[in-house]
Each structure stands twice: as structure tokens, then as C-alpha cells.
Design a protein around this motif. Structure first.
Motif, short mmCIF file in Angstrom:
data_model
loop_
_atom_site.label_atom_id
_atom_site.label_comp_id
_atom_site.label_asym_id
_atom_site.label_seq_id
_atom_site.Cartn_x
_atom_site.Cartn_y
_atom_site.Cartn_z
N GLN A 257 9.50 -1.44 14.90
CA GLN A 257 8.92 -1.39 16.24
C GLN A 257 7.78 -0.02 16.33
O GLN A 257 6.74 -0.32 16.74
CB GLN A 257 9.79 -0.77 17.46
CG GLN A 257 10.82 -1.94 17.30
CD GLN A 257 10.40 -3.44 17.64
OE1 GLN A 257 9.48 -3.53 18.67
NE2 GLN A 257 10.89 -4.45 16.91
N THR A 258 8.36 0.96 15.79
CA THR A 258 7.47 2.21 15.62
C THR A 258 6.48 2.34 14.71
O THR A 258 6.66 1.91 13.46
CB THR A 258 8.31 3.52 15.73
OG1 THR A 258 8.68 3.64 14.75
CG2 THR A 258 9.41 3.51 17.18
N PRO A 259 5.40 3.12 14.59
CA PRO A 259 4.58 3.25 13.63
C PRO A 259 5.21 3.79 12.47
O PRO A 259 4.69 3.49 11.53
CB PRO A 259 3.31 4.30 14.34
CG PRO A 259 3.15 4.06 15.75
CD PRO A 259 4.83 3.64 16.22
N LEU A 260 6.23 4.78 12.74
CA LEU A 260 6.53 5.54 11.58
C LEU A 260 7.69 4.41 10.92
O LEU A 260 7.62 4.22 9.51
CB LEU A 260 7.53 6.45 12.16
CG LEU A 260 8.27 7.40 11.06
CD1 LEU A 260 7.23 8.01 10.31
CD2 LEU A 260 9.33 8.67 11.51
N GLU A 261 8.17 3.47 11.43
CA GLU A 261 8.87 2.72 10.89
C GLU A 261 8.06 1.40 10.13
O GLU A 261 8.63 0.88 8.78
CB GLU A 261 9.49 1.55 11.88
CG GLU A 261 10.87 2.47 12.45
CD GLU A 261 11.55 1.69 13.51
OE1 GLU A 261 11.09 0.54 14.20
OE2 GLU A 261 12.90 1.87 13.86
N ILE A 262 7.03 1.21 10.56
CA ILE A 262 5.80 0.18 9.91
C ILE A 262 5.36 0.98 8.62
O ILE A 262 5.43 0.06 7.55
CB ILE A 262 4.80 -0.14 10.88
CG1 ILE A 262 5.29 -0.95 12.03
CG2 ILE A 262 3.75 -0.91 10.25
CD1 ILE A 262 4.13 -1.42 13.01
N ALA A 263 5.00 2.29 8.82
CA ALA A 263 4.72 2.73 7.73
C ALA A 263 5.93 2.93 6.49
O ALA A 263 5.60 2.80 5.51
CB ALA A 263 4.23 4.29 8.11
N GLY A 264 6.79 3.14 6.96
CA GLY A 264 8.21 3.23 6.16
C GLY A 264 8.37 1.80 5.31
O GLY A 264 8.71 1.79 4.06
N VAL A 265 8.26 0.80 6.10
CA VAL A 265 8.26 -0.44 5.65
C VAL A 265 7.25 -0.77 4.40
O VAL A 265 7.46 -1.36 3.18
CB VAL A 265 8.39 -1.57 6.32
CG1 VAL A 265 7.99 -2.94 5.85
CG2 VAL A 265 9.47 -1.54 7.28
N ILE A 266 5.82 -0.51 4.85
CA ILE A 266 4.99 -0.60 3.88
C ILE A 266 5.16 0.27 2.67
O ILE A 266 4.72 0.01 1.31
CB ILE A 266 3.58 -0.32 4.74
CG1 ILE A 266 3.21 -1.20 5.82
CG2 ILE A 266 2.28 -0.21 3.64
CD1 ILE A 266 2.13 -0.97 6.60
N LEU A 267 5.49 1.48 2.56
CA LEU A 267 5.70 2.29 1.65
C LEU A 267 6.61 1.92 0.55
O LEU A 267 6.57 1.89 -0.36
CB LEU A 267 6.04 3.81 2.26
CG LEU A 267 6.06 4.81 1.25
CD1 LEU A 267 4.92 5.11 0.32
CD2 LEU A 267 6.76 6.25 1.93
#
Length: 849
Positions: A257-267
Motif C-alpha cells: 500500500q505505501t511507497p515504502l512497502e512498494i520499494a521494499g518489494v522491488i528491492l
């Protein structure tokens, strides 16, 4: 070169010690400055230009980033970096050592003793100490130590083939020039030195050579193409992993949901992809290639081939055309009596009574040559043809020096190219006799009755230099009789090396064309080429005609050109360029200074270690320590074995990489835990592979290597057989691995035991597959003999694997296994050996289609 007028200030009585120092300070030393070489640090860094090494360097960076982001150990990164450093350092040090041996060859030449006049008296000094103004005393057999002018010449003949390519000696007179690196073949001479070191003609040619300006080798091309394939595979796997992870997290599962969670999945997806890329790259390949090259270099040196460039070990195995010299390479470089009109030389203590005794007397006395004993052989001093006659007598137990003492010489009329004969007047008590030898037609013109020359014409057709003999008794006050008595003849030639014909045939069977390039006449070249098997139904052409052709005409004619006679060194370069333009991999032999351009531009330059000049050897990739053509054939054999060993290792490692990367990729997708830890992958992918590289690259050559055609320069390093072996074996590993992860191993309750057995089973299966990899392209060496190194290393891998599992639990996340479990792993993975017979069956069937 300093003009003669300017040299007069040094005088002709020799230099004093003070003048020597002044001359050396003003004009330099008599040593060639090595060609402008790449600095050592740059040579080392160039080893990092290899395509596979570049991929590994990227893997090092990516692995370090992942380790830092995940807070993991950097051991994986360090392992890959060590593999890179090991491969590059071995390559650099091996070439460095070889070049040290090469420099030692030069040092031996520079230490050759030279006779000069110093401080008013003759003395002997090393060649390197000769200076401008030195008066050098030369005689037959001496190498000219520097450029200069003749002050005195007595029947002086000089071999300048290193510069002209012309095998016949050149007559020199006072004021003529002599060039460093040429040889005095007849007479005596006194020379004043006019140029030393880099200022000589040889030095000028040497200074134009720049190390490193060589064409890309077949192996480099193949490995570059392989690196591109591996890169694409790695990128494909990375793309698939990122796509699958993103689909799982964004579409199938609960989207972040959050930009931080999205960045974590991509990383997380990117780091997973990097792990797969690291697994996909064959870290052991550079080590394997380098170790294979280094081992082959040592074996080739023991086989009389000093390799100067590591990569040349493989390039020589890819050769499709050999352009070879004649003298010294195909032949013994020693004139010998090969036929004669008499059975054997003989001589009684009385006046000769028959042709055999007259020819023996003539050969011994009517001569200016000498034989100088040196260890286990006789060195020629003087004319090589006359020395052949003296060796002929020596083989029959006749001492020419004893004959000369018994038959004192009154006078001699030396051989000239115009007269084509030599005569000597000797005394026998109060009587005088004239002994004459020379060209048969000339000697026959003095004889009555005229002899039959038909047999002599037959010998000439066999590339023999024929000499006829005659004698007569002289009346008082008579210097030349009206008629002479014919005694007979001999046929002399530089004999073909006994093993050359078989070596040429082996090359032809191996799909390699051999072409002869020589300065000799077309008749002599044709005879030798037919005898060695080089000439069949191809074209014999002279150098002037060849160089007069246009580039397109040369391209059209070189496939059929088998002998190039009366050639100059530049003709050899034109031939090399024309052959390369047709896609051939060309090896060139050369010994002369002017051969340097052809040696440098060839795919493999082969210089003569005995007869070769410094410049020729400097321009070469490999130095033939015995100047022999069969040594070239053996070098090709080793080169092909090297390439095959690299292919063996590629089957081994790519099987591991494909199966390990795909298992690592699909296990999370199927809901299983990762099959290997990072440290386990480090052991499998770097250390074990490097040990296997040592095992597989130690395989000895087999005879079948010289029964197939060379691999084309643009062909893939991965053959159809290798593709089948890699895909079949990797596919079975993947199916077995997925099955084991899904079903599990019986009698094992704990997950840690399951993981340890899976890890050990994968490694032991690779050891069994190592035996399969020994058999390549359908050919298997003796399975349990012939290569103790292989089985020793594979045994070490098994031992280390047991130690890792039993005692490395903290590092490798394993648990100890029982002896029964180990026995089950070894027996359970043994069926891998059945893959090779199946591959052999498929390969044989595909070849018969």
C-alpha cells in the motif's frame, strides 16, 4: 651506419681501452633495446579485459550490494573476487615467467665471444661489448656481431638470408658492408664496426615492433561469444524472477500500500535476481582456462616449444594453414652426401689406384673447410658443401687431417661462381698431381673420354647439389694438364628430417594445409615439397610472380598455392594476409630479421630457437627450441587437447550453473525453501568448480585429436554434443531436485537432515558427472586409469564435502550424517554415470545420419 671516411679517425690498428669508453659513450652499446613493451602494470590490468572476467566483476559489485542491503556476510563477494584475482594473476605470472626464459635466450646470444683487436693485439670479448670503431676478425662460421665495412676480404662469403631470404651465400669484397646477424660461410675477413645495437639494420627493424598488435585469437572470439550467451541467460533469469516476484506480490497476493512497502518489494525482487545472476555466471571458467593454458604451456615447453603468449597455446590448436620454411625446419640444416658413384670412401697409404681412392683424396685435400669437435657433434667451419664431404669421410673412419699431412698442398685455385670449380696441386714424393672438383658439366669438359652424366641429372632432380671429381698427373713446370681423368661424383643435399613426412601427413589428416615458403630455386623446392608430402597437385610459384599479382588475384590463388620459391620475406607477409582474408588461422615459421612482419601478423608466429635472429624471436608467439617441423605438429596436438579440456570443464560447470540457478529460481515458486544457502553456493560455484577445473584440464591428448578438421574461428565453443550433455544432465538434476524437495528423502525426519542430504547429493552427483565430462564428443579416455590427477582431485572434493557436512554446521548450515546415509548418497547418485553411454549412443546415431 657511420660512413667509412668518418671511421678513419679510429684507425685500423684497433681501439685502446680509453677509445672504447669514448666510442661506447658516443655511439651506444651493442645491445638491441627490446621492442616497446606494454608496462607490467598495464599487462596485468589487460587480463581483466576477458569477457567472462568482466561479467564476474559486475557480479562482485552486485553481490556486495546485496550483502550490504540484507546485512549478510561478504564471504560470497570475497569468493567471487578471489576467483577473478586468481585467474588473472595466474595468467600474468605464467606469461611473465615465459618471457624471462625468452630473455635468457637473448642473453646467451649476446655473450657469444667475438675476436677483435684491442690495444694493438687480438682479444676475445662478448658480443655485447663491441663498439663503433672496433676491428673485428671474422672467419667461416662466425656471426657478424654488428654492422660494418670490410677492410680485408679473402674469399669471403656471407649468408644474409636473415635479411634477403636468399639461401645462397653472397661474395663480399673490400669496402662492402656486413650486417649484424649475418654469417660468414667462407673465407676470412676483417671488419671495422660502423653501427652497433639499435643503430644497426637489425635494430631498425626491431624498433618498429610493438608488442600487443596481434589479431584476436579463436579462443578469445569463442569465449567472448560465450560470455554474451551467459549474459543473456543471466538477464533472462533476472527478468523472470523480477516479473514473478512482482506478479506474486502485486497481483496474486495482497498489493503493498505505501511507497515504502512498494520499494521494499522491488528491492527484494532485485536482490533475488542478483543472487540468480551470481549463480548463473561460471566463476570457475577463467580459472579453468588460465590453469589449462598454464599447464599446456609447461608441457609444450618440455616438448621443445617455448610459448611466449599464454593464449597462443590454444591458437596453435586452431591453425588451418602452416606456412613453413624449408631449411632447418623441414630439413636438417646440414649438408650431407646422400649419393655417390662409389660405395664407400677408401684410401691406402700408397698412390691411389681406383676412383674410390682418388675421390677420397680429392675430398680431403681439395678443400678449405674444417670440422671442429664440440661435445657430441662436429661443427662446420667453412663451406657447408665441403664440410659434407669431410663428414662423409669421417663416417667411414677416414681422418682428413691425416691425409692432408701426407699430401702437402703446393697451391690452390679457389672456387668461384664464375669458374664453378676448385683445384689443388699436391705433392707425392717428387711427383705432382692436380685434384679438381666442381660442377659436373665443367669437370666433364676437362676429361677424356667424356663421362656419362645421365645419373647426375637424376640426382639434380632429387634436389641434390652434385659435385664431380677428376685428377691428373702434372708434368714438370706444368700448372694445368690438357686432359684429366674422370673419377666420379657425389650428390649432396640438406636431408629432409626423417619424421617430417609423417608430421605433414598428420597435419593433412587433421585438416591443416601445409605450404612451403623458401628462397631456394623452384626445382629444389619442388623436389623437397614432393618428398615431404607438401606438394601434391597444387601450384608452385616464385616470389616475384606472386608479389606481382593484385590483391584479388592473390586471394583467388592462395588455396591452390603449395610452394612459394625464390621468395623474399615480404612475400611471406603477403601470403599470410591473403590467407587470413579468406578466414584461415595461419601459423608462420621464420628465422630471419625480415620475417618479423609475417610472424607478428600471423595468428601464430613460430620462430626458430637455434637459427632464429633476435628480431624474429621477439616477434613470435612460440619459439621452436629444436627448429623442427614435427615440433609444430606436436604443438598443434597440445593446443587441440587444451581446447577440448576447456570444453570438458564447460560441460561440467554449465551443467551446475543451469541446474543450480533454475532450482534456486523455481523452489520458492513451488513453495519450497531455497535449496542452497549462500555459503553452499560459494562452495559449489567457486571452490568446487575451481578444483574440478584442475582435474579436467589435466587430461592428456589422445590420437583422435589429429584426425578431425580444425574448429572454425567463428564456431561456437559449445558443440551439439556439449549442448545435449549440458541440457540432458541439468534437466535430470532439476527433475530429481524438484522430486526430492517435493517427496523428501526416506528415513530422514528433520528438515536440516533433508537439506544436508540434498546439498551433499548435488555435490556427489557432480563428481560422478565429472567422469562423464572426461568423455567428450563421443570419445572417453580410459575410465579408471590414465589420469591419476583427476581422480585425486575428485577424491579431495568428496573428502572436503564430508568434512563440510560433518564439521561445518555453523558456516554451511548442515548437520552431520551417518556413514550409512553417506553410503546411500554415493550409491544413489551413481546412476549419473549412465548418462554418458546414452550420450555416446545419441552422438553416434546423429553422426551416422
Amino acid at each position: 651506419m657511420i660512413p667509412q671516411e668518418e671511421l678513419r679517425r679510429f684507425g685500423t690498428d684497433g681501439l685502446s681501452s680509453e677509445t672504447v669508453l669514448e666510442s661506447r659513450k658516443q655511439y651506444g652499446t651493442n645491445e638491441l633495446t627490446p621492442p616497446r613493451r606494454i608496462p607490467i602494470w598495464k599487462q596485468y590490468l589487460e587480463k581483466y579485459q576477458d569477457p567472462i572476467i568482466r561479467i564476474l566483476l559486475v557480479a562482485v559489485v552486485l553481490s556486495a550490494i546485496v550483502a550490504v542491503l540484507e546485512g549478510e556476510s561478504l564471504l560470497d563477494t570475497i569468493g567471487i573476487a578471489l576467483a577473478v584475482i586468481l585467474a588473472t594473476t595466474i595468467a600474468f605470472l605464467t606469461e611473465f615467467k615465459s618471457n624471462r626464459e625468452f630473455d635468457a635466450l637473448h642473453a646467451m646470444r649476446d655473450d657469444t665471444a667475438v675476436k677483435v683487436i684491442r690495444n694493438g693485439s687480438p682479444s676475445s670479448i662478448p658480443m655485447r661489448d663491441v663498439v663503433v670503431g672496433d676491428i673485428v676478425l671474422l672467419e667461416a662460421g662466425d656471426m657478424v656481431p654488428a654492422d660494418g665495412y670490410l677492410l680485408d676480404a679473402s674469399e669471403t662469403e656471407v649468408d644474409e638470408s636473415a635479411f634477403t631470404g636468399e639461401s645462397e651465400p653472397i661474395r663480399k669484397v673490400v669496402s662492402d658492408t656486413l650486417l649484424k646477424g649475418s654469417y660468414i660461410t667462407g673465407g676470412r675477413a676483417t671488419m671495422i664496426t660502423a653501427a652497433v645495437g639499435d643503430q644497426t639494420k637489425m635494430g631498425e627493424i626491431a624498433s618498429s615492433l610493438i608488442e600487443g598488435s596481434r589479431p584476436e585469437t579463436p579462443l578469445q572470439i569463442k569465449l567472448r561469444n560465450l560470455a554474451e550467451i551467459i549474459s543473456r541467460f543471466g538477464y533472462l533469469m533476472a527478468g523472470l524472477i523480477i516479473s514473478v516476484v512482482l506478479i506474486q506480490d502485486f497481483i496474486i497476493g495482497t498489493p503493498p500500500q505505501t511507497p515504502l512497502e512498494i520499494a521494499g518489494v522491488i528491492l527484494h525482487a532485485c536482490m533475488f535476481a542478483v543472487v540468480i545472476i551470481v549463480v548463473s555466471v561460471p566463476e570457475g571458467l577463467p580459472v579453468s582456462v588460465t590453469v589449462s593454458l598454464a599447464l599446456t604451456m609447461r608441457k609444450m615447453t618440455r616438448a621443445k616449444s617455448l610459448v611466449r603468449r599464454l593464449i597462443a597455446c590454444e591458437t596453435v590448436g586452431s591453425v588451418t594453414v602452416i606456412c613453413t620454411d624449408k631449411t632447418g625446419t623441414l630439413t636438417m640444416n646440414k649438408m650431407e652426401v646422400a649419393a655417390s658413384s662409389i660405395e664407400v670412401p677408401s684410401l691406402s697409404s700408397e698412390l691411389p689406384q681406383d676412383p674410390s681412392e682418388w675421390i677420397t683424396l680429392n675430398a680431403a685435400v681439395n678443400s678449405t673447410a674444417e670440422l671442429e669437435p664440440s661435445r657430441d657433434r662436429l661443427l662446420t667451419v667453412g663451406n657447408s658443401t665441403e664440410a659434407a664431404l669431410l663428414r662423409w669421410l669421417h663416417r667411414s673412419g677416414i681422418s682428413y687431417s691425416d691425409i692432408r699431412k701426407a699430401w702437402p698442398v703446393i697451391s690452390q685455385d679457389y672456387f668461384t661462381s664464375k669458374k664453378k670449380r676448385m683445384s689443388t696441386i699436391v705433392a707425392y714424393g717428387s711427383r705432382r698431381y692436380i685434384l679438381m672438383k666442381g660442377a659436373p658439366e665443367i669437370i666433364a669438359s676437362y676429361c677424356s673420354p667424356p663421362p656419362d652424366l645421365s645419373m647426375i641429372h637424376t640426382l639434380a632432380g632429387r634436389a641434390m647439389r652434385t659435385l664431380a671429381f677428376a685428377h691428373a698427373e702434372l708434368a714438370p713446370e706444368e700448372s694445368e694438364p690438357a686432359v684429366m681423368q674422370w673419377d666420379g661424383y657425389v650428390g649432396i643435399r640438406d636431408e629432409v628430417r626423417p619424421d617430417v613426412r609423417e608430421a605433414v601427413k598428420t597435419c593433412n589428416d587433421a585438416g591443416i594445409t601445409v605450404k612451403m615458403v623458401t628462397g631456394d630455386s623452384p626445382e629444389t623446392a619442388t623436389a623437397i615439397a614432393r618428398e615431404t608430402g607438401i606438394l601434391s597437385d597444387g601450384i608452385v610459384m616464385t616470389g616475384p610472380v606472386f608479389r606481382g599479382l593484385s590483391d584479388e588475384e592473390r586471394l583467388h590463388i592462395v588455396p591452390d598455392l603449395e610452394v612459394l620459391a625464390r621468395s623474399e620475406p615480404h612475400d611471406k607477409l603477403l601470403l599470410v594476409q591473403a590467407l587470413q582474408a579468406r578466414g584461415e588461422v595461419v601459423a608462420v615459421t621464420g628465422d630471419g630479421t625480415n620475417d618479423a612482419p609475417a610472424l607478428r601478423n600471423a595468428d601464430v608466429g613460430l620462430a626458430m630457437g637455434i637459427a632464429g635472429t633476435e628480431v624474429a624471436r621477439e616477434a613470435s608467439d612460440i619459439i621452436l627450441l629444436d627448429d623442427s617441423f614435427p615440433t609444430i605438429e606436436r604443438a598443434i596436438w597440445w593446443g587441440r587437447a587444451l581446447f577440448e579440456n576447456i570444453q570438458r570443464f564447460l560441460i561440467f560447470q554449465l551443467t551446475i550453473n543451469i541446474s543450480a540457478s533454475i532450482l534456486t529460481f523455481i523452489s520458492p515458486l513451488l513453495g519450497f525453501p531455497p535449496p542452497f544457502t549462500i555459503m553452499q553456493l560459494l562452495w559449489i560455484n567457486i571452490i568446487m568448480d575451481s578444483l574440478a577445473a584442475l582435474a579436467l584440464c589435466s587430461e592428456a591428448p589422445h590420437p583422435a585429436l589429429m584426425t578431425k578438421k580444425p574448429i572454425p574461428k567463428n564456431a561456437s565453443v559449445i558443440t551439439p554434443y556439449m549442448k545435449r550433455a549440458i541440457l540432458l544432465t541439468a534437466g535430470l538434476y532439476i527433475l530429481a531436485g524438484v522430486g526430492c524437495m517435493a517427496i523428501g528423502f526416506p528415513f530422514l525426519e528433520k528438515p536440516e537432515q533433508q537439506a544436508s542430504v540434498f546439498f551433499s547429493g548435488f555435490v556427489i552427483a557432480q563428481v560422478w558427472n565429472g567422469i562423464n565430462c572426461r568423455g567428450i564428443n563421443g570419445i572417453m579416455p580410459p575410465v579408471f586409469r590414465g589420469n591419476p590427477v583427476f581422480y585425486g582431485i575428485m577424491g579431495c572434493i568428496v573428502l572436503v564435502q564430508i568434512l563440510i557436512v560433518q564439521y561445518g554446521s555453523d558456516i554451511f548450515d548442515t548437520v552431520p550424517l551417518t556413514p550409512l546415509q553417506w553410503m546411500g548418497i554415493i550409491i544413489g547418485t551413481m546412476p549419473v554415470l549412465l548418462i554418458w553411454p546414452f550420450l555416446r549412443y545419441i552422438h553416434t546415431k546423429s553422426e551416422n545420419v
